[in-house]
Structures are given as structure tokens and as C-alpha cells.
Design a protein around this motif. Structure first.
Motif, PDB file in Angstrom:
ATOM      1  N   SER A 126       6.860  50.296  -7.278  1.00 59.08           N
ATOM      2  CA  SER A 126       7.533  50.393  -8.429  1.00 59.08           C
ATOM      3  C   SER A 126       6.753  50.131  -9.513  1.00 59.08           C
ATOM      4  O   SER A 126       5.854  49.110  -9.509  1.00 59.08           O
ATOM      5  N   VAL A 127       7.069  50.669 -10.716  1.00 58.20           N
ATOM      6  CA  VAL A 127       6.312  50.287 -11.714  1.00 58.20           C
ATOM      7  C   VAL A 127       7.235  50.295 -13.051  1.00 58.20           C
ATOM      8  O   VAL A 127       8.320  51.174 -13.118  1.00 58.20           O
ATOM      9  N   THR A 128       7.010  49.521 -14.142  1.00 60.11           N
ATOM     10  CA  THR A 128       8.064  49.746 -15.338  1.00 60.11           C
ATOM     11  C   THR A 128       7.541  50.880 -16.116  1.00 60.11           C
ATOM     12  O   THR A 128       6.682  51.443 -15.797  1.00 60.11           O
ATOM     13  N   THR A 129       8.487  51.087 -17.216  1.00 61.97           N
ATOM     14  CA  THR A 129       8.053  52.160 -17.821  1.00 61.97           C
ATOM     15  C   THR A 129       6.887  52.115 -18.648  1.00 61.97           C
ATOM     16  O   THR A 129       6.255  53.010 -18.703  1.00 61.97           O
ATOM     17  N   GLY A 130       6.586  50.951 -19.156  1.00 63.43           N
ATOM     18  CA  GLY A 130       5.347  50.800 -19.883  1.00 63.43           C
ATOM     19  C   GLY A 130       4.063  50.891 -18.964  1.00 63.43           C
ATOM     20  O   GLY A 130       3.120  51.398 -19.524  1.00 63.43           O
ATOM     21  N   GLU A 131       4.263  50.380 -17.775  1.00 62.60           N
ATOM     22  CA  GLU A 131       3.031  50.810 -16.861  1.00 62.60           C
ATOM     23  C   GLU A 131       3.077  52.220 -16.581  1.00 62.60           C
ATOM     24  O   GLU A 131       1.790  52.522 -16.265  1.00 62.60           O
ATOM     25  N   GLY A 132       3.874  52.780 -16.347  1.00 57.05           N
ATOM     26  CA  GLY A 132       3.905  54.197 -16.006  1.00 57.05           C
ATOM     27  C   GLY A 132       3.500  55.315 -17.150  1.00 57.05           C
ATOM     28  O   GLY A 132       2.886  56.101 -16.923  1.00 57.05           O
ATOM     29  N   GLU A 133       3.898  54.941 -18.254  1.00 60.07           N
ATOM     30  CA  GLU A 133       3.839  55.681 -19.494  1.00 60.07           C
ATOM     31  C   GLU A 133       2.834  55.156 -20.430  1.00 60.07           C
ATOM     32  O   GLU A 133       2.332  55.972 -21.346  1.00 60.07           O
ATOM     33  N   GLY A 134       2.437  53.830 -20.572  1.00 65.22           N
ATOM     34  CA  GLY A 134       1.743  53.187 -21.504  1.00 65.22           C
ATOM     35  C   GLY A 134       2.361  52.967 -22.718  1.00 65.22           C
ATOM     36  O   GLY A 134       3.214  53.482 -22.980  1.00 65.22           O
ATOM     37  N   PRO A 135       1.978  52.073 -23.493  1.00 69.77           N
ATOM     38  CA  PRO A 135       2.747  51.312 -24.416  1.00 69.77           C
ATOM     39  C   PRO A 135       2.799  52.456 -25.815  1.00 69.77           C
ATOM     40  O   PRO A 135       3.891  52.176 -26.378  1.00 69.77           O
ATOM     41  N   GLU A 136       2.038  52.973 -25.843  1.00 68.56           N
ATOM     42  CA  GLU A 136       1.847  54.173 -27.139  1.00 68.56           C
ATOM     43  C   GLU A 136       3.060  55.000 -26.625  1.00 68.56           C
ATOM     44  O   GLU A 136       3.980  55.768 -27.522  1.00 68.56           O
ATOM     45  N   ARG A 137       3.123  55.786 -25.451  1.00 68.72           N
ATOM     46  CA  ARG A 137       4.014  56.607 -25.313  1.00 68.72           C
ATOM     47  C   ARG A 137       5.518  56.016 -25.237  1.00 68.72           C
ATOM     48  O   ARG A 137       6.546  56.548 -25.590  1.00 68.72           O
ATOM     49  N   VAL A 138       5.674  54.750 -24.878  1.00 68.04           N
ATOM     50  CA  VAL A 138       6.783  54.119 -24.721  1.00 68.04           C
ATOM     51  C   VAL A 138       7.325  54.007 -25.992  1.00 68.04           C
ATOM     52  O   VAL A 138       8.566  54.153 -26.451  1.00 68.04           O
ATOM     53  N   ALA A 139       6.696  53.630 -27.051  1.00 66.51           N
ATOM     54  CA  ALA A 139       6.842  53.311 -28.625  1.00 66.51           C
ATOM     55  C   ALA A 139       7.178  54.589 -29.246  1.00 66.51           C
ATOM     56  O   ALA A 139       8.260  54.871 -29.941  1.00 66.51           O
ATOM     57  N   ALA A 140       6.539  55.910 -28.924  1.00 65.43           N
ATOM     58  CA  ALA A 140       6.818  57.083 -29.389  1.00 65.43           C
ATOM     59  C   ALA A 140       8.298  57.478 -28.796  1.00 65.43           C
ATOM     60  O   ALA A 140       9.379  58.273 -29.573  1.00 65.43           O
ATOM     61  N   ILE A 141       8.688  57.033 -27.449  1.00 69.20           N
ATOM     62  CA  ILE A 141       9.901  57.642 -27.061  1.00 69.20           C
ATOM     63  C   ILE A 141      10.984  56.718 -27.862  1.00 69.20           C
ATOM     64  O   ILE A 141      12.094  57.078 -28.289  1.00 69.20           O
ATOM     65  N   ALA A 142      10.664  55.347 -27.902  1.00 70.06           N
ATOM     66  CA  ALA A 142      11.826  54.334 -28.607  1.00 70.06           C
ATOM     67  C   ALA A 142      11.862  55.154 -29.986  1.00 70.06           C
ATOM     68  O   ALA A 142      13.156  54.898 -30.648  1.00 70.06           O
ATOM     69  N   ALA A 143      10.867  55.430 -30.808  1.00 62.76           N
ATOM     70  CA  ALA A 143      11.144  55.741 -32.086  1.00 62.76           C
ATOM     71  C   ALA A 143      11.693  57.072 -32.334  1.00 62.76           C
ATOM     72  O   ALA A 143      12.510  57.272 -33.404  1.00 62.76           O
ATOM     73  N   SER A 144      11.891  57.726 -31.341  1.00 69.77           N
ATOM     74  CA  SER A 144      12.617  59.073 -31.458  1.00 69.77           C
ATOM     75  C   SER A 144      13.727  59.242 -30.636  1.00 69.77           C
ATOM     76  O   SER A 144      14.407  60.393 -30.202  1.00 69.77           O
ATOM     77  N   ASN A 145      14.301  57.880 -30.109  1.00 70.72           N
ATOM     78  CA  ASN A 145      15.567  57.922 -29.392  1.00 70.72           C
ATOM     79  C   ASN A 145      16.659  58.433 -30.019  1.00 70.72           C
ATOM     80  O   ASN A 145      16.996  58.120 -31.184  1.00 70.72           O
ATOM     81  N   HIS A 146      17.321  59.575 -29.318  1.00 76.55           N
ATOM     82  CA  HIS A 146      18.587  59.824 -29.810  1.00 76.55           C
ATOM     83  C   HIS A 146      19.864  59.683 -29.193  1.00 76.55           C
ATOM     84  O   HIS A 146      20.949  60.259 -29.138  1.00 76.55           O
ATOM     85  N   GLN A 147      19.722  58.534 -27.979  1.00 72.23           N
ATOM     86  CA  GLN A 147      20.766  58.118 -27.170  1.00 72.23           C
ATOM     87  C   GLN A 147      21.598  57.284 -27.977  1.00 72.23           C
ATOM     88  O   GLN A 147      21.242  56.361 -28.579  1.00 72.23           O
ATOM     89  N   HIS A 148      22.854  57.470 -27.910  1.00 70.97           N
ATOM     90  CA  HIS A 148      23.804  56.272 -28.509  1.00 70.97           C
ATOM     91  C   HIS A 148      23.637  55.103 -27.892  1.00 70.97           C
ATOM     92  O   HIS A 148      23.517  54.841 -26.502  1.00 70.97           O
ATOM     93  N   PRO A 149      23.798  53.861 -28.802  1.00 72.14           N
ATOM     94  CA  PRO A 149      23.679  52.678 -28.281  1.00 72.14           C
ATOM     95  C   PRO A 149      24.988  52.190 -27.087  1.00 72.14           C
ATOM     96  O   PRO A 149      25.587  52.767 -27.178  1.00 72.14           O
ATOM     97  N   ASP A 150      24.624  51.112 -26.499  1.00 71.74           N
ATOM     98  CA  ASP A 150      25.611  50.854 -25.583  1.00 71.74           C
ATOM     99  C   ASP A 150      26.530  50.007 -26.213  1.00 71.74           C
ATOM    100  O   ASP A 150      26.897  48.778 -25.668  1.00 71.74           O
ATOM    101  N   HIS A 151      27.143  50.299 -27.093  1.00 67.42           N
ATOM    102  CA  HIS A 151      28.605  49.862 -27.914  1.00 67.42           C
ATOM    103  C   HIS A 151      29.395  50.787 -28.729  1.00 67.42           C
ATOM    104  O   HIS A 151      28.499  51.804 -28.955  1.00 67.42           O
ATOM    105  N   ASP A 152      30.475  50.382 -28.983  1.00 68.94           N
ATOM    106  CA  ASP A 152      31.158  51.371 -29.915  1.00 68.94           C
ATOM    107  C   ASP A 152      30.561  51.161 -31.285  1.00 68.94           C
ATOM    108  O   ASP A 152      29.955  50.164 -31.676  1.00 68.94           O
TER     109      ASP A 152
END
Length: 163
Positions: A126-152
């Protein structure tokens, strides 16, 4: 679990609210549920129909058999509901809840369809997303996230957030 519970699809086009208790948290391994969820199983939890309300959008329906309707978001495809016709209950996908953490499955259903290696999954490396993708890739995914937040939210799509 008797306070209001909210959930919805990945893109935010469909939101729902449950004003009662959740019951029978299960994972179903049957082949129909595997196909409907595109996964090894379907995590579901039951509510009374009278406690369930769609608060945004419309749930699209696929009748997977003569006695079952499966609800999903027609915009993003998120599986949302499972309804056995003629019953006063509706199951929602546990992953579509805004906070699925307290909804621990208590039963595995449809085990005749369970993958023979399912019990071995917890022992996989098992690895975290950061371990599997690297911090730069995780930051790029987070910056372009189109997912609705977990609240109304008051609006959809969200305004001024690049969505």
C-alpha cells in the motif's frame, strides 16, 4: 445515524438528503452490482424512501431487472441508488455520501460472485497517492480538480472555481 445525511454525485449535478436512520450497510458481490459499479462489489446502505429526497438535479434510472432500478448521474456516471420495486426502502451508494466514514459495512451479500482473491486485497503493498504519484503530480491534480466538494453548495456548477 439519525441526523440529516447528505450526498451526491462526483460532478455535483445530483445531490440528495436523508432525514432518517441508515440501515443494513452491505457490500454486494453479485455480478449485476459489479457491472453497475464497474468494480468488484457495490457498497450500499439502506434508508426509508420517505426519508430520502433529491435536492438538486434528477437521478437517471436503469432498470437492471424486472424488480430493480439503479440510479446514477447522467452527467458523470456516478452510481447513486439501488431500489427494489415495491419496497419502502432505497439503498444509496456508500461512496456517494458526503461522509462515508461512519458507514462500516456489516454484511457481504452475493458472495457467489465474489472474486476468489478478494480476501487477499488487504495484504497487498500500500502507498499513499503522494507516494505513488509524487508531490508535483498530486498538486497538479488538486489544482485542476473538477469534483464537487463533499457538502451542499448553493450553486452548481460552482462559480469562480474553474469548474
Amino acid at each position: 445515524m439519525s441526523e440529516a445525511i447528505t450526498g451526491g454525485c462526483q460532478c455535483g449535478a445530483v445531490r440528495y438528503r436523508i432525514e432518517g436512520a441508515l440501515e443494513k450497510p452491505t457490500i454486494c458481490h453479485c455480478r449485476m452490482c459489479q457491472k453497475a459499479f464497474g468494480s468488484f462489489f457495490a457498497p450500499l446502505v439502506r434508508a426509508r424512501k420517505s426519508d430520502f429526497a433529491v435536492t438538486r438535479g434528477t437521478i437517471a434510472i436503469f432498470r437492471s431487472s424486472d424488480v430493480v432500478e439503479r440510479g446514477f448521474c447522467s452527467a458523470c456516471g456516478t452510481p447513486l441508488t439501488f431500489e427494489e420495486l415495491g419496497r419502502d426502502a432505497i439503498d444509496v451508494s456508500i461512496g456517494s455520501l458526503d461522509d462515508p466514514t461512519p458507514v462500516k459495512p456489516l454484511l457481504q451479500y452475493g458472495i457467489e460472485g465474489r472474486m476468489p482473491w478478494f480476501a487477499e486485497l488487504a495484504a497487498l503493498p500500500s502507498v499513499t497517492t503522494g507516494e505513488g504519484e509524487g508531490p508535483e503530480r498530486v498538486a497538479a491534480i488538486a489544482a485542476s480538480n473538477h469534483q464537487h466538494p463533499d457538502h451542499d453548495t448553493a450553486t452548481w456548477p460552482l462559480q469562480g472555481e474553474g469548474r
